[in-house]
Design a protein around this motif. Structure first.
Motif, PDB file in Angstrom:
ATOM      1  N   VAL A 194       0.820  -1.189  -0.105  1.00  0.00           N
ATOM      2  CA  VAL A 194      -0.065   0.064   0.056  1.00  0.00           C
ATOM      3  C   VAL A 194       0.741   1.161  -0.034  1.00  0.00           C
ATOM      4  N   GLU A 195       2.021   1.201   0.306  1.00  0.00           N
ATOM      5  CA  GLU A 195       2.925   2.299   0.342  1.00  0.00           C
ATOM      6  C   GLU A 195       4.420   1.909   0.133  1.00  0.00           C
ATOM      7  N   VAL A 196       5.202   2.828  -0.383  1.00  0.00           N
ATOM      8  CA  VAL A 196       6.483   2.341  -0.852  1.00  0.00           C
ATOM      9  C   VAL A 196       7.332   3.720  -0.407  1.00  0.00           C
ATOM     10  N   TYR A 197       8.566   3.406   0.178  1.00  0.00           N
ATOM     11  CA  TYR A 197       9.492   4.697   0.304  1.00  0.00           C
ATOM     12  C   TYR A 197      10.964   4.079   0.153  1.00  0.00           C
ATOM     13  N   ALA A 198      11.566   4.772  -1.173  1.00  0.00           N
ATOM     14  CA  ALA A 198      12.866   4.061  -1.676  1.00  0.00           C
ATOM     15  C   ALA A 198      13.942   5.319  -1.400  1.00  0.00           C
ATOM     16  N   ALA A 199      15.065   4.646  -1.098  1.00  0.00           N
ATOM     17  CA  ALA A 199      16.283   5.405  -0.983  1.00  0.00           C
ATOM     18  C   ALA A 199      17.121   4.961  -1.936  1.00  0.00           C
ATOM     19  N   GLY A 200      17.600   5.677  -2.873  1.00  0.00           N
ATOM     20  CA  GLY A 200      18.686   5.156  -3.831  1.00  0.00           C
ATOM     21  C   GLY A 200      19.866   6.044  -3.902  1.00  0.00           C
ATOM     22  N   ALA A 201      20.775   5.414  -4.464  1.00  0.00           N
ATOM     23  CA  ALA A 201      22.310   5.845  -4.786  1.00  0.00           C
ATOM     24  C   ALA A 201      22.630   5.448  -6.046  1.00  0.00           C
TER      25      ALA A 201
END
Lengths: 339, 339, 339, 339
Positions: A194-201
């Motif tokens: 239902v919800e997504v948080y993405a940290a990218g590099a």
């Protein structure tokens, strides 16, 4: 349905060839009668004859028009998937479609609608559900051995990054690579994201950053059933393909480690050492590719629901798009925001 | 500095007693000469005499006024830590302070300032840096064996939740439990945290939720050096204390598994089974508590920098407060937003 | 019996010192009041004072004459063990004797007879029974988890060979090194050895062969209860101290692997590597030495049978002598042939 | 030699069928053109047609007379092996013969002589040399990584005992079961066995004892190169097929653990548990059966020496007969005593 089931494959690049050979050698309940590839070459023709394919075509439409063929595998380039699914459904063929069905929601929905109307089966190529280790984790979850799932953890790292040019057309890491992990997370959680948080590099290859993508990511997921999930991705693990899953719940945890070529340990003055993981997806998921095809053909033969549906393909895409939006906007994104 | 160093302990609850006995039995270069506890009881007196403590006091001020004492361990309740650090520093004592120094930034800063002015040593009780497994991971990272650190992964689960009443005064999961993991993440990354995103849930005990806290969390960290980190926490793992660390970098990964009471496997019709992890922190970090105390006393004796400083205590608190804010506001929070 | 028990140690070489420090630091129910060493030096005196020993003697007889002393640890050279056991027993002291009691059967029998007559306790220093891993295997066997024991397997390899000169006086590999494994095999089998066949070779160091001994061996044991056993020994494992035990029975198997300094794995291009075993007996059996001493003093304090008796010492010697005879004569040897 | 090589199989019981299917599905460089079975049934005929065999015969002589056939697999009952090898060799066919070639030395020697005279290839079915784990151990030994081999250790336990009736005709445990381990020991040692001592017991099934055999054994081997070896066997391991190998040498040790269906661990209040080993030889050596057949056909196609020769079959038989004699006479037996 005939016995064996008559199968045609559209697109015989690497993955199409694998399915073709798996059906030929390992799946007696099906027969590969035709292939079609818009880039037909003498080498493909020779290979196809070698495994006993009688109809070797250039035009997918010709294959779809063949009355003998009952099930079609769509293994062509991603941009052709949705249209071919629609045409195959209209022709009354059962459809196995490689992932992703499409990079856009409307086209996926159109394809699913066509399948629904035609009343044919559709399975999408999320092969990892058929991996012996991940299947065992899921079995333990379903048996109640871990209790209520609370945290789904996935480590998914490739042995080497794709060429930056590929990144540009693939839809990026979330639609190309992590989409498998989204599917695995939903599979193990038994619930929708239902919800997504993405940290990218960009830590592996600057060219990937220049192409507008990332190569390293931590993605946090919230599921409808209250569980939370986390995926860590890298485009390059020096030690090879790292594919691990853990489901942690109220009664315990089930965790899958990597497969290795052997169980051998060497003990010497330097320490105790063993094998790296199996190199890449062809090695690690060799049996899973066979199992997914058996499952598809079994669904067709016995008129049972497919184990990975078009709806799964759609949900995985939605999670991927939410992850992209999360990176772009630096905030958690609800799936309800997509579309 | 005398040899052995004369040590006093303020607060002899569970952790104070552990340090007292460790100094008595394992650290010949120090001598425990005094304890003070505002809740002095005959049982404490008897215990203290039994290990040879000569000065058994009720008033911490009396202990701090004792000219013989060169180093003080502050193991009283958290709300007294900062004031006692300040008083000890003013009295010219070297200070070992249990974590956290305080739950508020200004009080921690005041304590650090007092220490700086007095020119005494200060070490904070983040004992896990001294764990044999995590120390080995860090050694491998420092040796260059994993290349540039890219992803720091920590799994940290307790065997049983604290009573909800404790949750209310502890500052919550991030300041009480995860703060150890923040310290570990910074230690392994060799870099400061610059941004935090936390996803939390109440999946273990509803009473914890009613007390305003969470019991399950996934925390994503961004470090100044570009690395990213992820911590997964649960207040209750059915199989016991789960404490694992992995550092993934450009050349490979170093990962620490749990310690177990034995290496024994039982193979029978049901499968192959082995021990659960060591039960909780007293068992798992038994040696680490000794090692941290040796390190502190060695820093005092040899006038070397402490391995876990007051600044570490402050940074860990800032990360914890950022995580709380992230939960409250549902977004990633930069450390620069705190204070 | 006084509380704490007053203990004296005769012989404070390496192993005597270990017991002395273990009693001082870890065993509050005993007090080390005296040591005696025929090779007394200023260094030993300083060490003894440092751990608080009040009576520092040269003559064992003086120690045995001391009315305060209730239990004696005999840690002097092997050739003095039996006589000292006899004198200690006559003096009414409980006796802990390092292994072996003697290299000849009559002297061991005489010592046991003296102990029996005096009605004192006697424990022999087969410390491995107190190792956490091997104790766990035995617990599983006793619980019935492996069913009826059928095969006892022991791997026992040292990290480095002793000097050839030592080999000459030690009684050879079977009486010096394998004797521990004979004890472990009897312990795990819960039965006495009735026949031994040993195959030996000189593969590590030719000087050992010239000294009349072997450095590599496979020993097959038959037990009175029908089980069979096998021990493989080497004087030199390049990767360190290899100490494994497996009990295989009608319902399954319990197996103990080596202990390692850490659980950390390094995954890189070369493979996945981890620690070597703990280096040697001081590291591996550190806790076992404490546990055996606690057990002895507990037997003394509570008037309970010792867990490793003089009879165990005798039986282990008989097995060792049978193994030597087997090598000499190239055939299986019955224990009834010895003496 | 034709391409693909034309193969015939004599005897299509369980193992014959496996080879037939492996050639059909996995080995494109060969073609199975004929089978012969003296116990031909409609079920066998249907199965053979199903995999495309064109010549389905009852009489082995008819198959051997077929000019098209270039290589023959002898998978009939043991008592027919030697005669069929001789007839096949005389007919100029290359021969793969299941183990054992025969239970008597003169018949094996006669078969080998016929093969030598005819100048055809001969491979014997010691499939375990082709197992991925054991092959990896051997590769490490050959690479020099373990130094000079000193001790070869093999654990080999079946999941369930054969019927006592089988024991009577099989030649007993050493010629039926341990013969594989003798081959593995020779393979890993890179040297011939010169002496055998066997200790046996009946601990699994009394009926096996009544049939004149044993079901549990420890076998000590001496090799010509000075190394020693030990094999422990049981006809019944409650946890399944236990197949482990360790080579210990001057520089370290290489050890192979069992294969399992998955890598999954379940951690819960009871402990941490994982899979049992793969159930039996069909599962464990599935790939090894394919690899041995590929190797044989490759030797035929490229005129290279076979990797497991008739001489290996003879040596393994000699070791087995020496082990039987050792049990009968209760003493170590030199191979030179056999024949």
């Amino acid at each position: 349905m005939s016995t064996p089931i008559n199968v045609g494959i559209i697109g015989v690049g690497r993955i199409g060839k694998i399915h073709a050979e798996n059906i030929t050698y390992f799946i007696p309940q099906a027969r590969l009668v035709a292939i079609a590839d818009v880039n037909m070459t003498p080498a493909i023709e020779a290979w196809a004859k070698g495994i006993g394919v009688s109809k070797i075509l250039k035009d997918p439409a010709a294959l779809l028009a063949d009355k003998d063929i009952e099930a079609v595998l769509i293994c062509s380039s991603t941009d052709t998937h949705a249209d071919l699914v629609i045409q195959a459904a209209k022709a009354g063929k059962h459809v196995f479609c490689e992932k992703p069905v499409d990079l856009t929601v409307p086209k996926v929905k159109a394809a699913l609608e066509a399948v629904r109307k035609a009343g044919v089966k559709m399975q999408v190529g999320f092969n990892r559900r058929f991996d012996h280790n991940f299947r065992r984790v899921r079995d333990l979850v379903e048996s109640g051995a871990v209790g209520t799932p609370q945290v789904i953890k996935i480590t998914s790292r490739d042995p080497a990054p794709p060429p930056p040019a590929y990144v540009a057309v693939s839809g990026g890491i979330f639609l190309d690579m992590t989409i498998h992990d989204f599917d695995m997370a939903r599979f193990q959680a038994g619930s929708e994201v239902v919800e997504v948080y993405a940290a990218g590099a960009v830590l592996v290859d600057e060219a990937i950053g220049k192409a507008g993508d990332i190569d390293t990511a931590i993605v946090t997921l919230r599921f409808a059933n209250g569980a939370i999930g986390v995926i860590d991705n890298s485009r390059k693990a020096a030690y090879g393909y790292d594919q691990r899953v853990e489901v942690f719940g109220s009664k315990g945890a089930a965790s899958a480690e990597n497969d290795t070529p052997s169980t051998v340990k060497l003990s010497n003055e330097a320490g105790v050492s063993g094998d790296k993981p199996l190199y890449f997806f062809l090695e690690r998921y060799k049996e899973a590719f066979i199992a997914e095809m058996r499952a598809f053909l079994d669904s067709v033969a016995s008129d049972k629901p497919c184990l990975v549906t078009g709806e799964d393909g759609l949900q995985n895409l939605l999670v991927g798009l939410a992850a992209k939006k999360s990176i772009a906007e630096g905030r958690p994104v609800k799936l309800s925001e997509i579309k």
